[in-house]
Design a protein around this motif. Structure first.
Motif, PDB file in Angstrom:
ATOM      1  N   LEU A   4       1.803  -7.624   0.840  1.00  6.79           N
ATOM      2  CA  LEU A   4       0.864  -7.364   2.163  1.00  6.79           C
ATOM      3  C   LEU A   4       1.723  -7.660   3.678  1.00  6.79           C
ATOM      4  CD1 LEU A   4      -2.511  -8.634   0.090  1.00  6.79           C
ATOM      5  CD2 LEU A   4      -1.694  -5.934   1.086  1.00  6.79           C
ATOM      6  N   PRO A   5       2.397  -8.260   3.252  1.00  2.74           N
ATOM      7  CA  PRO A   5       3.050  -9.040   3.963  1.00  2.74           C
ATOM      8  C   PRO A   5       3.449  -7.973   5.618  1.00  2.74           C
ATOM      9  CG  PRO A   5       3.282 -10.990   3.126  1.00  2.74           C
ATOM     10  CD  PRO A   5       2.785  -9.924   2.027  1.00  2.74           C
ATOM     11  N   MET A   6       4.257  -6.377   3.802  1.00  7.42           N
ATOM     12  CA  MET A   6       5.176  -5.535   4.762  1.00  7.42           C
ATOM     13  C   MET A   6       4.442  -4.758   5.185  1.00  7.42           C
ATOM     14  SD  MET A   6       8.094  -4.969   2.212  1.00  7.42           S
ATOM     15  CE  MET A   6       8.463  -3.675   2.287  1.00  7.42           C
ATOM     16  N   LEU A   7       2.681  -4.832   5.408  1.00 10.86           N
ATOM     17  CA  LEU A   7       1.618  -4.000   5.632  1.00 10.86           C
ATOM     18  C   LEU A   7       1.295  -3.886   6.507  1.00 10.86           C
ATOM     19  CD1 LEU A   7       0.068  -1.026   4.529  1.00 10.86           C
ATOM     20  CD2 LEU A   7      -1.890  -2.704   4.037  1.00 10.86           C
ATOM     21  N   PHE A   8       1.362  -5.336   6.570  1.00 12.72           N
ATOM     22  CA  PHE A   8       0.672  -6.161   8.306  1.00 12.72           C
ATOM     23  C   PHE A   8       1.668  -6.073   9.283  1.00 12.72           C
ATOM     24  CE2 PHE A   8      -2.671  -8.733   5.379  1.00 12.72           C
ATOM     25  CZ  PHE A   8      -3.551  -7.773   5.056  1.00 12.72           C
ATOM     26  N   PRO A  12       0.089  -3.882  13.046  1.00 15.10           N
ATOM     27  CA  PRO A  12      -0.178  -4.562  13.276  1.00 15.10           C
ATOM     28  C   PRO A  12      -1.679  -4.122  13.662  1.00 15.10           C
ATOM     29  CG  PRO A  12       1.587  -4.002  14.895  1.00 15.10           C
ATOM     30  CD  PRO A  12       1.432  -3.334  13.648  1.00 15.10           C
ATOM     31  N   ASN A  13      -2.348  -3.352  14.118  1.00 13.30           N
ATOM     32  CA  ASN A  13      -3.244  -3.375  14.344  1.00 13.30           C
ATOM     33  C   ASN A  13      -4.324  -2.320  13.197  1.00 13.30           C
ATOM     34  OD1 ASN A  13      -2.402  -3.957  16.904  1.00 13.30           O
ATOM     35  ND2 ASN A  13      -1.686  -2.320  17.518  1.00 13.30           N
ATOM     36  N   MET A  14      -3.525  -2.382  12.180  1.00 10.93           N
ATOM     37  CA  MET A  14      -4.706  -2.173  11.054  1.00 10.93           C
ATOM     38  C   MET A  14      -6.304  -2.456  11.348  1.00 10.93           C
ATOM     39  SD  MET A  14      -4.163  -2.422   6.879  1.00 10.93           S
ATOM     40  CE  MET A  14      -3.875  -3.839   6.997  1.00 10.93           C
ATOM     41  N   THR A  15      -7.010  -2.334  11.232  1.00  8.64           N
ATOM     42  CA  THR A  15      -8.444  -2.485  11.309  1.00  8.64           C
ATOM     43  C   THR A  15      -9.252  -2.227   9.953  1.00  8.64           C
ATOM     44  OG1 THR A  15      -9.483  -0.892  12.098  1.00  8.64           O
ATOM     45  CG2 THR A  15      -8.270  -2.172  13.364  1.00  8.64           C
ATOM     46  N   ASN A  34     -11.692  -0.606  -3.746  1.00  9.38           N
ATOM     47  CA  ASN A  34     -11.189   0.486  -2.715  1.00  9.38           C
ATOM     48  C   ASN A  34     -11.011   0.034  -1.432  1.00  9.38           C
ATOM     49  OD1 ASN A  34     -13.668  -0.249  -1.968  1.00  9.38           O
ATOM     50  ND2 ASN A  34     -13.909   1.890  -1.471  1.00  9.38           N
ATOM     51  N   LEU A  35      -9.930   0.175  -0.685  1.00  8.24           N
ATOM     52  CA  LEU A  35      -9.927  -0.061   0.727  1.00  8.24           C
ATOM     53  C   LEU A  35      -9.464   0.750   2.400  1.00  8.24           C
ATOM     54  CD1 LEU A  35     -10.343  -3.341   1.689  1.00  8.24           C
ATOM     55  CD2 LEU A  35      -7.539  -3.079   1.841  1.00  8.24           C
ATOM     56  N   PRO A  36     -10.945   1.381   2.950  1.00  6.48           N
ATOM     57  CA  PRO A  36     -10.616   2.167   2.978  1.00  6.48           C
ATOM     58  C   PRO A  36     -10.126   1.284   4.800  1.00  6.48           C
ATOM     59  CG  PRO A  36     -12.648   1.598   2.650  1.00  6.48           C
ATOM     60  CD  PRO A  36     -11.775   1.087   2.102  1.00  6.48           C
ATOM     61  N   VAL A  37      -9.180   1.969   5.022  1.00  9.60           N
ATOM     62  CA  VAL A  37      -8.335   1.013   6.456  1.00  9.60           C
ATOM     63  C   VAL A  37      -7.892   2.000   7.414  1.00  9.60           C
ATOM     64  CG1 VAL A  37      -7.608  -1.063   5.181  1.00  9.60           C
ATOM     65  CG2 VAL A  37      -6.371   1.122   5.670  1.00  9.60           C
ATOM     66  N   ARG A  38      -8.167   1.585   8.602  1.00  7.35           N
ATOM     67  CA  ARG A  38      -7.056   3.036   9.658  1.00  7.35           C
ATOM     68  C   ARG A  38      -6.295   1.732  10.608  1.00  7.35           C
ATOM     69  NH1 ARG A  38     -12.221   3.099  13.564  1.00  7.35           N
ATOM     70  NH2 ARG A  38     -12.754   5.153  11.973  1.00  7.35           N
ATOM     71  N   LEU A  39      -6.027   3.012   9.914  1.00  2.49           N
ATOM     72  CA  LEU A  39      -4.088   2.657  10.552  1.00  2.49           C
ATOM     73  C   LEU A  39      -3.973   3.298  12.148  1.00  2.49           C
ATOM     74  CD1 LEU A  39      -1.625   3.546   6.900  1.00  2.49           C
ATOM     75  CD2 LEU A  39      -3.092   1.272   7.954  1.00  2.49           C
ATOM     76  N   GLN A  40      -3.318   2.361  13.245  1.00  3.45           N
ATOM     77  CA  GLN A  40      -3.128   3.040  14.624  1.00  3.45           C
ATOM     78  C   GLN A  40      -1.785   2.950  14.298  1.00  3.45           C
ATOM     79  OE1 GLN A  40      -6.032   0.436  16.733  1.00  3.45           O
ATOM     80  NE2 GLN A  40      -7.087   1.906  15.735  1.00  3.45           N
TER      81      GLN A  40
END
Length: 40
Positions: A4-8, A12-15, A34-40
């Motif tokens: 999780l820290p590596m993913l964040f 950094p703009n993950m929503t 499930n965890l549907p996120v939007r990666l920017q």
């Protein structure tokens, strides 16, 4: 837990566009199915 820290750090703009769409499971070790996120 390093994932999780590596993913964040990497996204950094993950929503989480729709928090209501997250499905949870478990009682003692509860976590998302499930965890549907939007990666920017």
């Amino acid at each position: 837990m390093l994932l999780l820290p590596m993913l964040f750090e990497r996204f950094p703009n993950m929503t989480l566009p729709d928090p209501a769409s997250v499905r949870w499971h478990g009682f003692g070790f509860r976590g998302p199915l499930n965890l549907p996120v939007r990666l920017q």
